[in-house]
Scaffold this active site. Structure first.
Site, PDB file in Angstrom:
ATOM      1  N   ALA A 156       0.141   0.328   7.880  1.00  0.00           N
ATOM      2  CA  ALA A 156       1.043   0.710   9.135  1.00  0.00           C
ATOM      3  C   ALA A 156       2.412   1.135   8.251  1.00  0.00           C
ATOM      4  CB  ALA A 156       1.116  -0.504   9.890  1.00  0.00           C
ATOM      5  N   GLY A 189      -3.134  -1.820   7.712  1.00  0.00           N
ATOM      6  CA  GLY A 189      -3.553  -0.839   9.083  1.00  0.00           C
ATOM      7  C   GLY A 189      -4.529   0.131   8.523  1.00  0.00           C
ATOM      8  N   GLU A 236      -7.827  -1.762   8.359  1.00  0.00           N
ATOM      9  CA  GLU A 236      -8.146  -1.970   9.889  1.00  0.00           C
ATOM     10  C   GLU A 236      -8.540  -0.677  10.466  1.00  0.00           C
ATOM     11  OE1 GLU A 236      -4.123  -3.815  10.131  1.00  0.00           O
ATOM     12  OE2 GLU A 236      -4.995  -5.675  11.117  1.00  0.00           O
ATOM     13  N   GLU A 243      -0.760  -7.622   4.025  1.00  0.00           N
ATOM     14  CA  GLU A 243       0.501  -7.797   4.899  1.00  0.00           C
ATOM     15  C   GLU A 243       1.243  -9.288   4.324  1.00  0.00           C
ATOM     16  OE1 GLU A 243      -2.578  -6.968   5.953  1.00  0.00           O
ATOM     17  OE2 GLU A 243      -2.210  -5.483   7.574  1.00  0.00           O
TER      18      GLU A 243
HETATM   19  N1  CAA Z   1       4.385   2.255   5.129  1.00  0.00           N
HETATM   20  C1  CAA Z   1       5.405   3.206   4.681  1.00  0.00           C
HETATM   21  N2  CAA Z   1       5.527   4.005   3.627  1.00  0.00           N
HETATM   22  C2  CAA Z   1       4.608   3.780   2.412  1.00  0.00           C
HETATM   23  C3  CAA Z   1       3.478   2.866   2.788  1.00  0.00           C
HETATM   24  C4  CAA Z   1       3.492   1.877   3.738  1.00  0.00           C
HETATM   25  N3  CAA Z   1       2.594   1.084   4.168  1.00  0.00           N
HETATM   26  N4  CAA Z   1       2.693   2.648   1.660  1.00  0.00           N
HETATM   27  C5  CAA Z   1       3.206   3.462   0.779  1.00  0.00           C
HETATM   28  N5  CAA Z   1       4.037   4.104   1.162  1.00  0.00           N
HETATM   29  C6  CAA Z   1       5.074   5.041   0.603  1.00  0.00           C
HETATM   30  C7  CAA Z   1       6.017   4.480  -0.435  1.00  0.00           C
HETATM   31  O1  CAA Z   1       7.298   3.771   0.255  1.00  0.00           O
HETATM   32  C8  CAA Z   1       6.495   5.393  -1.400  1.00  0.00           C
HETATM   33  O2  CAA Z   1       7.241   6.550  -0.613  1.00  0.00           O
HETATM   34  P1  CAA Z   1       8.627   6.999  -1.587  1.00  0.00           P
HETATM   35  O3  CAA Z   1       7.954   7.919  -2.497  1.00  0.00           O
HETATM   36  O4  CAA Z   1       9.492   7.674  -0.505  1.00  0.00           O
HETATM   37  O5  CAA Z   1       9.356   5.740  -2.225  1.00  0.00           O
HETATM   38  C9  CAA Z   1       5.237   6.449  -1.365  1.00  0.00           C
HETATM   39  O6  CAA Z   1       4.545   5.997  -0.244  1.00  0.00           O
HETATM   40  C10 CAA Z   1       4.218   6.137  -2.412  1.00  0.00           C
HETATM   41  O7  CAA Z   1       3.818   5.095  -2.683  1.00  0.00           O
HETATM   42  P2  CAA Z   1       4.314   4.022  -3.880  1.00  0.00           P
HETATM   43  O8  CAA Z   1       5.488   4.648  -4.693  1.00  0.00           O
HETATM   44  O9  CAA Z   1       4.460   2.663  -3.738  1.00  0.00           O
HETATM   45  O10 CAA Z   1       2.723   4.300  -4.843  1.00  0.00           O
HETATM   46  P3  CAA Z   1       2.325   3.415  -5.816  1.00  0.00           P
HETATM   47  O11 CAA Z   1       1.030   4.076  -6.316  1.00  0.00           O
HETATM   48  O12 CAA Z   1       2.965   2.750  -6.851  1.00  0.00           O
HETATM   49  O13 CAA Z   1       1.637   1.848  -4.798  1.00  0.00           O
HETATM   50  C11 CAA Z   1       0.522   0.988  -3.086  1.00  0.00           C
HETATM   51  C12 CAA Z   1       0.542   2.081  -3.859  1.00  0.00           C
HETATM   52  C13 CAA Z   1      -0.154  -0.334  -3.898  1.00  0.00           C
HETATM   53  C14 CAA Z   1      -0.479   1.074  -1.861  1.00  0.00           C
HETATM   54  C15 CAA Z   1       1.884   0.539  -2.388  1.00  0.00           C
HETATM   55  O14 CAA Z   1       2.516   1.930  -1.901  1.00  0.00           O
HETATM   56  C16 CAA Z   1       2.172  -0.459  -1.426  1.00  0.00           C
HETATM   57  O15 CAA Z   1       1.852  -1.657  -1.560  1.00  0.00           O
HETATM   58  N6  CAA Z   1       1.985   0.065  -0.096  1.00  0.00           N
HETATM   59  C17 CAA Z   1       2.214  -0.814   0.989  1.00  0.00           C
HETATM   60  C18 CAA Z   1       0.845  -1.746   1.358  1.00  0.00           C
HETATM   61  C19 CAA Z   1       0.953  -2.421   2.665  1.00  0.00           C
HETATM   62  O16 CAA Z   1       1.674  -3.589   2.208  1.00  0.00           O
HETATM   63  N7  CAA Z   1       0.178  -2.220   3.559  1.00  0.00           N
HETATM   64  C20 CAA Z   1       0.468  -3.211   4.673  1.00  0.00           C
HETATM   65  C21 CAA Z   1       1.315  -2.505   5.756  1.00  0.00           C
HETATM   66  S1  CAA Z   1       1.661  -3.552   6.908  1.00  0.00           S
HETATM   67  C22 CAA Z   1       0.467  -3.358   8.177  1.00  0.00           C
HETATM   68  O17 CAA Z   1      -0.355  -2.482   7.822  1.00  0.00           O
HETATM   69  C23 CAA Z   1       0.295  -4.041   9.290  1.00  0.00           C
HETATM   70  C24 CAA Z   1      -0.562  -3.955  10.393  1.00  0.00           C
HETATM   71  O18 CAA Z   1      -1.573  -4.746  10.357  1.00  0.00           O
HETATM   72  C25 CAA Z   1      -0.646  -2.942  11.166  1.00  0.00           C
END
Ligand code: CAA
Length: 257
Positions: A65, A108, A111, A131
């Site tokens: 998400a 998400g 999911e 998360e």
């Molecule tokens: N939401 C918003 N933006 C996101 C995102 C997310 N879930 N995942 C990645 N992005 C964005 C980053 O902020 C980044 O944007 P900028 O270039 O503007 O900084 C861009 O995508 C590229 O990401 P990274 O630079 O972080 O890429 P990476 O290769 O170094 O890492 C990754 C990849 C491990 C997937 C890392 O991006 C990450 O950990 N993302 C979040 C994963 C996460 O925590 N997901 C759960 C979200 S909460 C949820 O989903 C709740 C639910 O149950 C509904």
């Protein structure tokens, strides 16, 4: 459509939805999910579509998400935004949905893949519910669907640590149907879709509904539900055609009626 691309006839009877927010690794913001919901509602009614494939890109199916969209929200704001009602509508899609997953399927994104009916994974796919690492828990069904898919012990480990599952592990634990090399995952998803698309859409729909019911009820009720849908297939021309074709030793021609 700003965040998805829809191809109604990727192959005959097969539609494709591509998530298209590549810079954000297909983070699932509210608008994107609403676009997916709207597209699925249209495709579900389109008689020329029998199977739907949902995919991202090679780097990410979806990285969760949209954290930036949620970060500052209060609990009551989250409640009022009610983003998961869109997911409930997606879950009601009657036609089979195959997720073709490469790269990240996290939070998400994992999911969403599990909301689909089957998952074909590239060997680069990574699944997880991270998360916990950002101080929250899965909110779109992860604690329920992952546990049903891979069992309590492994699900507990992934959800409490935020660790990722490799594609191979995801296959071992039964989360995905098949793992193939990166160049092949779309091809493999299309092959699976083609096989299903040849069959009676009426029977496929009733079968999907009955399998999903096994998630939601106890065995007695699930068996009764399955039996009702089994009998209902006998109201279709496709059942008559399918059984007649078997008797006559020819290929059936299913019309979806
Ligand atoms: N939401 C918003 N933006 C996101 C995102 C997310 N879930 N995942 C990645 N992005 C964005 C980053 O902020 C980044 O944007 P900028 O270039 O503007 O900084 C861009 O995508 C590229 O990401 P990274 O630079 O972080 O890429 P990476 O290769 O170094 O890492 C990754 C990849 C491990 C997937 C890392 O991006 C990450 O950990 N993302 C979040 C994963 C996460 O925590 N997901 C759960 C979200 S909460 C949820 O989903 C709740 C639910 O149950 C509904």
């Amino acid at each position: 459509m700003e965040f998805i691309k829809v191809t109604e006839q990727k192959e005959p009877f097969i539609a494709l939805i591509e998530l298209n927010r590549p810079k954000e690794l297909n983070a699932l913001n509210k608008q994107l999910m609403e676009e997916v919901r709207d597209a699925l509602q249209v495709l579900d009614k389109n008689e020329k579509v029998r199977v739907i494939i949902i995919t991202g890109n090679e780097q990410a199916f979806a990285a969760g998400a949209d954290i930036k969209q949620m970060a500052d929200k209060s609990a009551i704001e989250m409640l009022l935004v009610d983003q998961f009602s869109t997911w409930d509508q997606i879950r009601k899609t009657k036609k089979p949905i195959i997720a073709a997953v490469s790269g990240f399927a996290l939070g998400g994104g994992c999911e969403f893949a599990m909301t689909c009916d089957m998952i074909i994974a590239s060997e680069t796919a990574k699944f997880g519910q991270p998360e916990i690492k950002i101080g929250t828990i899965p909110g779109a069904g992860g604690t329920q669907r992952l546990t049903r898919a891979i069992g309590k012990a492994k699900s507990m480990e992934l959800i409490l640590t935020g660790r990722f599952l490799s594609a191979e592990e995801a296959h071992f634990y039964g989360l995905v149907n098949k793992v193939v090399p990166k160049e092949m995952y779309m091809h493999e998803a299309i092959e699976l879709a083609k096989e299903i698309a040849q069959l009676s859409p009426v029977a496929v729909q009733l079968a999907k509904e009955a399998v999903n019911r096994s998630y939601e009820t106890h065995l007695d009720e699930g068996l009764a539900f399955e039996r009702k849908n089994f009998y209902l297939t006998f109201a279709s021309e496709d059942q008559k055609e399918g059984m007649q074709a078997f008797v006559e030793k020819r290929k059936a021609d299913f019309k979806g009626r």
